[in-house]
Write a protein that holds these residues in place. Structure first.
Motif, mmCIF file in Angstrom:
data_model
loop_
_atom_site.group_PDB
_atom_site.id
_atom_site.type_symbol
_atom_site.label_atom_id
_atom_site.label_comp_id
_atom_site.label_asym_id
_atom_site.label_seq_id
_atom_site.Cartn_x
_atom_site.Cartn_y
_atom_site.Cartn_z
ATOM 1 N N THR A 178 0.841 -1.207 0.000
ATOM 2 C CA THR A 178 0.000 0.000 0.000
ATOM 3 C C THR A 178 0.869 1.246 0.000
ATOM 4 N N PHE A 179 1.890 1.250 0.859
ATOM 5 C CA PHE A 179 2.787 2.411 0.889
ATOM 6 C C PHE A 179 3.487 2.578 -0.453
ATOM 7 N N GLU A 180 3.996 1.494 -1.009
ATOM 8 C CA GLU A 180 4.746 1.595 -2.272
ATOM 9 C C GLU A 180 3.856 2.072 -3.424
ATOM 10 N N ARG A 181 2.585 1.715 -3.368
ATOM 11 C CA ARG A 181 1.668 2.171 -4.432
ATOM 12 C C ARG A 181 1.474 3.686 -4.399
ATOM 13 N N THR A 182 1.734 4.294 -3.274
ATOM 14 C CA THR A 182 1.518 5.750 -3.196
ATOM 15 C C THR A 182 2.709 6.532 -3.757
ATOM 16 N N LEU A 183 3.769 5.837 -4.143
ATOM 17 C CA LEU A 183 4.963 6.518 -4.659
ATOM 18 C C LEU A 183 4.789 6.749 -6.166
ATOM 19 N N VAL A 184 4.558 7.990 -6.519
ATOM 20 C CA VAL A 184 4.221 8.330 -7.905
ATOM 21 C C VAL A 184 5.159 9.435 -8.394
ATOM 22 N N SER A 185 5.498 9.363 -9.658
ATOM 23 C CA SER A 185 6.358 10.402 -10.247
ATOM 24 C C SER A 185 5.702 11.773 -10.152
ATOM 25 N N PRO A 186 6.497 12.781 -9.850
ATOM 26 C CA PRO A 186 5.935 14.136 -9.847
ATOM 27 C C PRO A 186 5.688 14.629 -11.275
ATOM 28 N N ILE A 187 4.902 15.674 -11.382
ATOM 29 C CA ILE A 187 4.658 16.305 -12.685
ATOM 30 C C ILE A 187 5.943 17.009 -13.133
ATOM 31 N N THR A 188 6.341 16.767 -14.358
ATOM 32 C CA THR A 188 7.547 17.396 -14.905
ATOM 33 C C THR A 188 7.184 18.182 -16.168
ATOM 34 N N ASP A 189 8.213 18.735 -16.803
ATOM 35 C CA ASP A 189 7.957 19.530 -18.015
ATOM 36 C C ASP A 189 7.316 18.708 -19.125
ATOM 37 N N LEU A 190 7.627 17.424 -19.197
ATOM 38 C CA LEU A 190 6.985 16.579 -20.219
ATOM 39 C C LEU A 190 5.472 16.557 -20.004
ATOM 40 N N ASP A 191 5.051 16.378 -18.746
ATOM 41 C CA ASP A 191 3.607 16.355 -18.448
ATOM 42 C C ASP A 191 2.959 17.693 -18.797
ATOM 43 N N ARG A 192 3.670 18.774 -18.493
ATOM 44 C CA ARG A 192 3.104 20.104 -18.773
ATOM 45 C C ARG A 192 2.907 20.284 -20.280
ATOM 46 N N TRP A 193 3.890 19.829 -21.046
ATOM 47 C CA TRP A 193 3.795 19.959 -22.506
ATOM 48 C C TRP A 193 2.657 19.081 -23.039
ATOM 49 N N VAL A 194 2.578 17.867 -22.523
ATOM 50 C CA VAL A 194 1.498 16.960 -22.948
ATOM 51 C C VAL A 194 0.129 17.569 -22.651
ATOM 52 N N GLU A 195 0.044 18.297 -21.536
ATOM 53 C CA GLU A 195 -1.235 18.895 -21.141
ATOM 54 C C GLU A 195 -1.511 20.224 -21.832
ATOM 55 N N GLY A 196 -0.586 20.680 -22.686
ATOM 56 C CA GLY A 196 -0.899 21.862 -23.485
ATOM 57 C C GLY A 196 -0.016 23.065 -23.281
ATOM 58 N N ASP A 197 0.958 22.996 -22.369
ATOM 59 C CA ASP A 197 1.881 24.122 -22.183
ATOM 60 C C ASP A 197 2.948 24.026 -23.276
ATOM 61 N N ALA A 198 2.724 24.753 -24.363
ATOM 62 C CA ALA A 198 3.574 24.608 -25.556
ATOM 63 C C ALA A 198 5.035 24.960 -25.287
ATOM 64 N N GLY A 199 5.280 25.806 -24.290
ATOM 65 C CA GLY A 199 6.651 26.235 -24.034
ATOM 66 C C GLY A 199 7.376 25.373 -23.020
ATOM 67 N N ALA A 200 6.728 24.349 -22.500
ATOM 68 C CA ALA A 200 7.368 23.534 -21.459
ATOM 69 C C ALA A 200 8.560 22.744 -22.003
ATOM 70 N N LEU A 201 8.493 22.360 -23.270
ATOM 71 C CA LEU A 201 9.644 21.719 -23.917
ATOM 72 C C LEU A 201 10.148 22.642 -25.020
ATOM 73 N N SER A 202 11.454 22.708 -25.167
ATOM 74 C CA SER A 202 12.031 23.521 -26.252
ATOM 75 C C SER A 202 11.699 22.866 -27.595
ATOM 76 N N LEU A 203 11.912 23.590 -28.665
ATOM 77 C CA LEU A 203 11.630 23.019 -29.995
ATOM 78 C C LEU A 203 12.519 21.805 -30.273
ATOM 79 N N ASP A 204 13.780 21.878 -29.846
ATOM 80 C CA ASP A 204 14.661 20.715 -30.021
ATOM 81 C C ASP A 204 14.101 19.497 -29.278
ATOM 82 N N GLU A 205 13.632 19.735 -28.065
ATOM 83 C CA GLU A 205 13.098 18.628 -27.259
ATOM 84 C C GLU A 205 11.815 18.071 -27.890
ATOM 85 N N GLN A 206 11.008 18.976 -28.438
ATOM 86 C CA GLN A 206 9.774 18.518 -29.099
ATOM 87 C C GLN A 206 10.107 17.673 -30.341
#
Lengths: 124, 343
Positions: free
Chosen positions: B183-211
């Motif tokens: 149960t404890f281990e299941r609660t360990l989840v990756s934090p939101i990062t720039d990839l998640d922000r870009w996926v959710e619509g923040d166009a500037g979260a990843l640079s053009l090279d990264e995109q």
């Protein structure tokens, strides 16, 4: 003349015998033909489609890999027997004949997340 | 008049070229949106019906996880799964209870709730099953089950948390320990990062090279054939052609399943750091070397994964892919790892 008559009798007896033997075979083959249905399950990325058919022992199950990645399906029978279908490349089919009744589990060696159960009825 | 047209034509060239440079690829907006959708984070952590979430179980599991008294070697789960090191240990080869080196790296515990097979060789089907394996393993925490239960039942400070989690119980059992740890281990989840922000619509979260690197990742380099979904793994088992003699998954599969020889579970690429070491055996030390391995370094053998198709990147594609990989752990949002707990 008598010789011809005997020959006709023998021929008639042989024809009757052949019919008597063939009739049950035809009957059996009709039953077997009706029972051995073929069903299709489709792999789509990391999912195997849910069966929308009833399965009976002797049926053929065709697995169609509609994904763009390879899979390797194996079948586990209730008695623990495992049948592996080997690596299945995208766009290819693999077929197996269901060997015994009960709940048959289909899984992928490569992707354990893929699992599907077939409830198999005994042969009629 | 002709000069006017020609002047207009040449004036337009630089601006068109500039716009082309600012787009990421030959992919229309609809296709890109569909592709990004495959990487969307889920909204809640899944818990199994036979071990549903409770805060009391999570707290008990946390206490067990950090408790070195559950080991004869003075170690806890956190000795190898250090929260400060992305719930791993940062070592190429972990060090065991008697200072021996392990042949396999310590995997992260992040996002374990979604795993369909555990351990590098998939020998555990559930977190409950896996959770006590390192405790009883002689080369890890070295605590046999009988002694583990004897010790924990003698520790007064476990009485209250166990009662909160399971009600009044006569003795603490191995099932209590497994369920709480899982149960404890299941609660360990990756934090939101720039990839998640870009996926959710923040166009500037990843640079053009990264995109562009994202498109190489999903396109020519075929990384996404295995490193797919929001966790950047398919939880699958693949032989990626490393020189290691370790047969991996083959130890738990019939010998005729050739593809499982040298096959190991695809690790998540989330929180990927830029320092390495990488691969199950820690045998590659840089991201650039990893790309080179996938381009032309794999050992050709019957078990080699069919997804290991040869490809060649241009220098620009290679640098874009590298930029994307380096961005995967960037800007973790504090507190964002707390996800809703339930189905």
């Amino acid at each position: 003349m008598k010789h011809d008559s005997n020959r006709r009798k023998v021929t008639a007896i042989m024809a009757f015998g052949a019919l008597a033997c063939a009739a049950p075979m035809l009957f059996v083959s009709r039953i077997a033909g009706a029972a051995a249905a073929e069903h299709v399950l489709t792999l789509n990325h990391h999912e195997l489609s849910e069966p929308d058919f009833n399965t009976t022992v002797g049926d053929r199950i065709r697995i169609v890999n509609g994904a763009d990645i390879a899979h390797s399906i194996y079948i586990t029978y209730e008695d623990g027997r495992i049948v592996s279908l080997d690596t299945q490349l995208p766009g290819t089919d693999k077929t197996f004949v269901v060997e015994s009744a009960g709940t048959v589990l289909l899984r992928c060696w490569i992707h354990p997340v893929i699992r599907q159960a077939l409830v198999v009825a005994p042969a009629k | 008049m002709r000069w006017l047209w020609l002047t207009a034509f040449f004036v337009c060239i630089p601006s068109s070229a500039h716009r082309l440079a600012d787009t990421i690829a030959p992919m229309d907006a609809e296709s890109l949106a569909a592709l990004k959708k495959k990487y969307q984070r889920p909204e809640a952590i899944p818990f199994p019906s036979d071990n549903p979430y409770s805060r009391a179980k999570e707290e008990l599991g946390r206490k067990l996880f950090f408790d070195a008294r559950l080991s004869r070697a003075g170690r806890s789960c956190a000795s190898c799964h250090d929260p400060g090191k992305r719930w791993s240990d940062g070592l190429a080869q972990p060090v065991g209870s008697h200072e021996q080196e392990f042949p396999r790296k310590t995997p992260t515990l992040l996002n374990s709730a979604w795993l369909s097979a555990l351990m590098w060789d998939g020998r555990a089907d559930t977190l409950e099953q896996q959770s006590v394996m390192p405790i009883i393993a002689p080369h890890e925490m070295d605590m046999p089950v009988v002694q583990l239960l004897e010790r924990i039942n003698g520790l007064e400070d476990y009485r209250a948390p166990v009662t909160r989690a399971y009600g009044k119980v006569e003795t603490i059992t191995i099932t209590h320990i497994k369920q709480a740890l899982a149960t404890f281990e299941r609660t360990l989840v990756s934090p939101i990062t720039d990839l998640d922000r870009w996926v959710e619509g923040d166009a500037g979260a990843l640079s053009l090279d990264e995109q562009r690197g994202f498109l190489v990742y999903n396109g020519r380099a075929q990384c996404a054939a295995c490193h797919s979904t929001w966790r950047l793994t398919d939880d699958g088992f693949h032989d990626i052609g490393l020189a290691s003699a370790d047969r991996g998954r083959a130890a738990y599969t019939p010998p005729q399943v050739v593809g499982m020889q040298h096959a190991f579970k695809t690790p998540t690429l989330r929180e990927l750091n830029d320092r390495g070491p990488y691969m199950h055996d820690g045998s590659i030390s840089s991201l650039a070397d990893i790309i080179e391995h996938y381009e032309n370094g794999a050992i050709a053998r019957p078990s080699l994964s069919p997804e290991m198709k040869p490809f060649t990147l241009t220098d620009k594609e290679r640098s874009d892919l590298l930029a994307f990989l380096r961005a995967l752990g960037r800007n973790p949002a504090p507190g964002s790892e707390h996800m809703t707990k339930g189905e």
